[in-house]
Motif scaffolding. Sequence first.
Motif, mmCIF file in Angstrom:
data_model
loop_
_atom_site.group_PDB
_atom_site.id
_atom_site.type_symbol
_atom_site.label_atom_id
_atom_site.label_comp_id
_atom_site.label_asym_id
_atom_site.label_seq_id
_atom_site.Cartn_x
_atom_site.Cartn_y
_atom_site.Cartn_z
ATOM 1 N N GLY A 18 32.127 32.154 44.303
ATOM 2 C CA GLY A 18 32.998 31.631 45.356
ATOM 3 C C GLY A 18 34.385 32.218 45.393
ATOM 4 O O GLY A 18 35.232 31.772 46.173
ATOM 5 N N ALA A 19 34.663 33.220 44.582
ATOM 6 C CA ALA A 19 35.988 33.849 44.595
ATOM 7 C C ALA A 19 36.140 34.697 45.853
ATOM 8 O O ALA A 19 35.199 35.391 46.257
ATOM 9 N N PRO A 20 37.303 34.677 46.523
ATOM 10 C CA PRO A 20 37.522 35.518 47.703
ATOM 11 C C PRO A 20 37.460 37.009 47.354
ATOM 12 O O PRO A 20 37.785 37.405 46.232
ATOM 13 N N THR A 28 39.174 42.028 44.216
ATOM 14 C CA THR A 28 39.738 43.385 44.211
ATOM 15 C C THR A 28 41.120 43.413 43.562
ATOM 16 O O THR A 28 41.484 44.373 42.886
ATOM 17 N N LYS A 29 41.911 42.345 43.772
ATOM 18 C CA LYS A 29 43.229 42.290 43.144
ATOM 19 C C LYS A 29 43.100 42.224 41.628
ATOM 20 O O LYS A 29 43.846 42.904 40.898
ATOM 21 N N SER A 30 42.153 41.422 41.133
ATOM 22 C CA SER A 30 41.934 41.339 39.688
ATOM 23 C C SER A 30 41.518 42.693 39.129
ATOM 24 O O SER A 30 41.966 43.096 38.060
ATOM 25 N N PHE A 31 40.645 43.393 39.869
ATOM 26 C CA PHE A 31 40.202 44.713 39.411
ATOM 27 C C PHE A 31 41.391 45.662 39.279
ATOM 28 O O PHE A 31 41.584 46.310 38.243
ATOM 29 N N GLY A 32 42.204 45.756 40.340
ATOM 30 C CA GLY A 32 43.336 46.685 40.319
ATOM 31 C C GLY A 32 44.402 46.305 39.312
ATOM 32 O O GLY A 32 44.955 47.166 38.624
ATOM 33 N N PRO A 74 47.041 39.908 29.037
ATOM 34 C CA PRO A 74 47.622 38.556 29.069
ATOM 35 C C PRO A 74 46.594 37.451 29.193
ATOM 36 O O PRO A 74 46.745 36.380 28.590
ATOM 37 N N ASN A 75 45.518 37.699 29.967
ATOM 38 C CA ASN A 75 44.502 36.653 30.149
ATOM 39 C C ASN A 75 43.791 36.325 28.837
ATOM 40 O O ASN A 75 43.442 35.168 28.575
ATOM 41 N N LEU A 76 43.595 37.323 27.986
ATOM 42 C CA LEU A 76 42.933 37.089 26.708
ATOM 43 C C LEU A 76 43.904 36.487 25.692
ATOM 44 O O LEU A 76 43.522 35.616 24.894
ATOM 45 N N LEU A 98 38.193 50.591 32.742
ATOM 46 C CA LEU A 98 37.175 49.808 33.435
ATOM 47 C C LEU A 98 36.853 48.526 32.667
ATOM 48 O O LEU A 98 36.617 47.476 33.271
ATOM 49 N N TYR A 99 36.847 48.599 31.340
ATOM 50 C CA TYR A 99 36.645 47.381 30.550
ATOM 51 C C TYR A 99 37.786 46.389 30.803
ATOM 52 O O TYR A 99 37.564 45.178 30.896
ATOM 53 N N ALA A 100 39.008 46.901 30.890
ATOM 54 C CA ALA A 100 40.149 46.027 31.165
ATOM 55 C C ALA A 100 40.005 45.379 32.536
ATOM 56 O O ALA A 100 40.330 44.194 32.720
ATOM 57 N N ALA A 101 39.530 46.136 33.518
ATOM 58 C CA ALA A 101 39.322 45.589 34.860
ATOM 59 C C ALA A 101 38.248 44.499 34.840
ATOM 60 O O ALA A 101 38.368 43.472 35.521
ATOM 61 N N ILE A 102 37.184 44.720 34.058
ATOM 62 C CA ILE A 102 36.135 43.706 33.935
ATOM 63 C C ILE A 102 36.705 42.421 33.350
ATOM 64 O O ILE A 102 36.429 41.314 33.836
ATOM 65 N N SER A 103 37.500 42.557 32.296
ATOM 66 C CA SER A 103 38.103 41.387 31.663
ATOM 67 C C SER A 103 38.961 40.612 32.649
ATOM 68 O O SER A 103 38.935 39.373 32.688
ATOM 69 N N ALA A 104 39.732 41.340 33.475
ATOM 70 C CA ALA A 104 40.585 40.681 34.459
ATOM 71 C C ALA A 104 39.760 39.969 35.520
ATOM 72 O O ALA A 104 40.105 38.858 35.947
ATOM 73 N N MET A 105 38.674 40.579 35.984
ATOM 74 C CA MET A 105 37.827 39.928 36.992
ATOM 75 C C MET A 105 37.121 38.709 36.424
ATOM 76 O O MET A 105 36.905 37.717 37.121
ATOM 77 N N LEU A 106 36.745 38.770 35.141
ATOM 78 C CA LEU A 106 36.066 37.637 34.519
ATOM 79 C C LEU A 106 36.938 36.389 34.512
ATOM 80 O O LEU A 106 36.442 35.263 34.688
ATOM 81 N N THR A 107 38.233 36.572 34.300
ATOM 82 C CA THR A 107 39.118 35.416 34.141
ATOM 83 C C THR A 107 40.043 35.183 35.339
ATOM 84 O O THR A 107 40.471 34.053 35.569
ATOM 85 N N GLY A 108 40.338 36.238 36.102
ATOM 86 C CA GLY A 108 41.346 36.116 37.159
ATOM 87 C C GLY A 108 40.814 35.840 38.539
ATOM 88 O O GLY A 108 41.534 35.277 39.373
ATOM 89 N N ALA A 109 39.579 36.235 38.822
ATOM 90 C CA ALA A 109 38.999 36.011 40.148
ATOM 91 C C ALA A 109 38.381 34.614 40.190
ATOM 92 O O ALA A 109 37.268 34.409 39.702
#
Length: 487
Positions: free
Chosen positions: A62-64, A69-73, A194-196, A341-352
């Motif tokens: 349900g994430a927009p 995309t913002k979390s990825f970038g 920061p998310n971790l 890319l791993y960092a982007a995955i981590s951000a999408m997991l927690t930020g989106a």
Amino acid sequence: MQVDSPRGTEPSSGPPEAAREEGALARLGIRFTNWAERWFPDAFVFVAIAVVVVALGALANGAPVLAVTKSFGDGFWSLIPFTMQMAFVTIGGYVVATSPPVQRLIDRMAMIPKTGRGAVGFVAAMTMLSSFLSWGLSLIFGGLLAKALARRTDLRMDYRAAGAAAYLGLGATWALGLSSSAAQLQANPKSLPPNLLAITGVIPFSETIFLWQSILVAAVLFVISVIIATVSAPGPASAVTAQDLGVDPAREEERTPPPAQPGEWLEHWPILSILLVLLGGTWIVQEFARQSWMTAISNLNTYNLIFITLGLLLHWRPINFLKAVARSVPATAGILIQFPLYAAISAMLTGAKNAAGTSVSDVITHAFVSLNTTGSFPVAMGVYSAVLGFFVPSGGGKWLLEAPYVMQAANELKVHLGWAVMVYNAAEALPNLINPFFMLPLLGVLGLKARDIVGFSFLQLIVHLPVVLFLLWALAFTLTYHPPVMP
């Protein structure tokens, strides 16, 4: 990603009696790696697939689209300091291992074993000991030691078994040592996304690799691995030597020509190296003087500068040091392109997050918590990390992928956070024993293919798996949970 054998033909499995002596497990391991080399793509493909899967998971949650995309970038560039630090672990270890003084030390060490089987056990022991200092050093050091032993005409040593023993540092013990990516990340708040950091806080080495429980696991794996390497190595009658495999183990001497032009004199002038060593060495001494040695060595910048400074000193002339660095750089390619890319995955997991404020990490965390207890969590996390490690062969990168939800689950189940890191470390190393990805630098040194050595490393995996899982479960009961400590 393939490594071509210089002999130009498929590897020989040796005479029939040699194949029988290896046993069914070794033959199964060889067949498995033949399949893996044919069908498994480069590790980059797996991380690219992981990006797509996590992005789709966030959308399904349900994430927009714009939030995903913002979390990825935002996450993509969040790990650049750690990416460079991991690249320098590889460079520093390679530069030290290939220096002339270390090469001479390896030649002297190669005269110690008295039998072929003893030589294989010796390679295993020395490789694992060096892995506690640096996994980058371990791979190259182990390969060069195996080649030095193969040059002995009075010693009939199975070159394949020695190659597998040279890989045990990365396949058994590296993640329990100073270059553990997960432990280094957790000890350095500036390197953590920061998310971790918000989930785990800072976890010093005293709560991870220097726990007595962690040291016990490392000691048990060391002893078991040396015994298996020695016992499983073929005897003189059935050993397949480097010469039998068409590999010339002679040392490759690279002589630097004398300077031909005035500008080249500076490249050969050792005074420049000495001055740099004095500057770096003085800073290192200051770092150890102002804090405990455990805190100092847990700083990746200090750790890497020690190896770079030592490499400068051991190569003596700037031109020789630069050549060693140039030879090491190709081994860092996977780190440089995959870690962002791993960092982007981590951000999408927690930020989106969806409208209810729930992320994919929250969903997976809930699943871990609902399916486990405090007692069962170490085994479940160990099995999960080991399986995922075969598809994502990167200790630091995979930690960024796993940590947001497994560490949140550890918090909710009241599992010692430092032990959760060590559960990951011990289990993460297991798939390395049969995964061709990290074998590549070693295979380049040995002149072999993965299928030549994986039969022996597969035997190690069969024994390591139950031992590691039992120790992770049993030792968890000796530790008490502490809330995260923020910097």
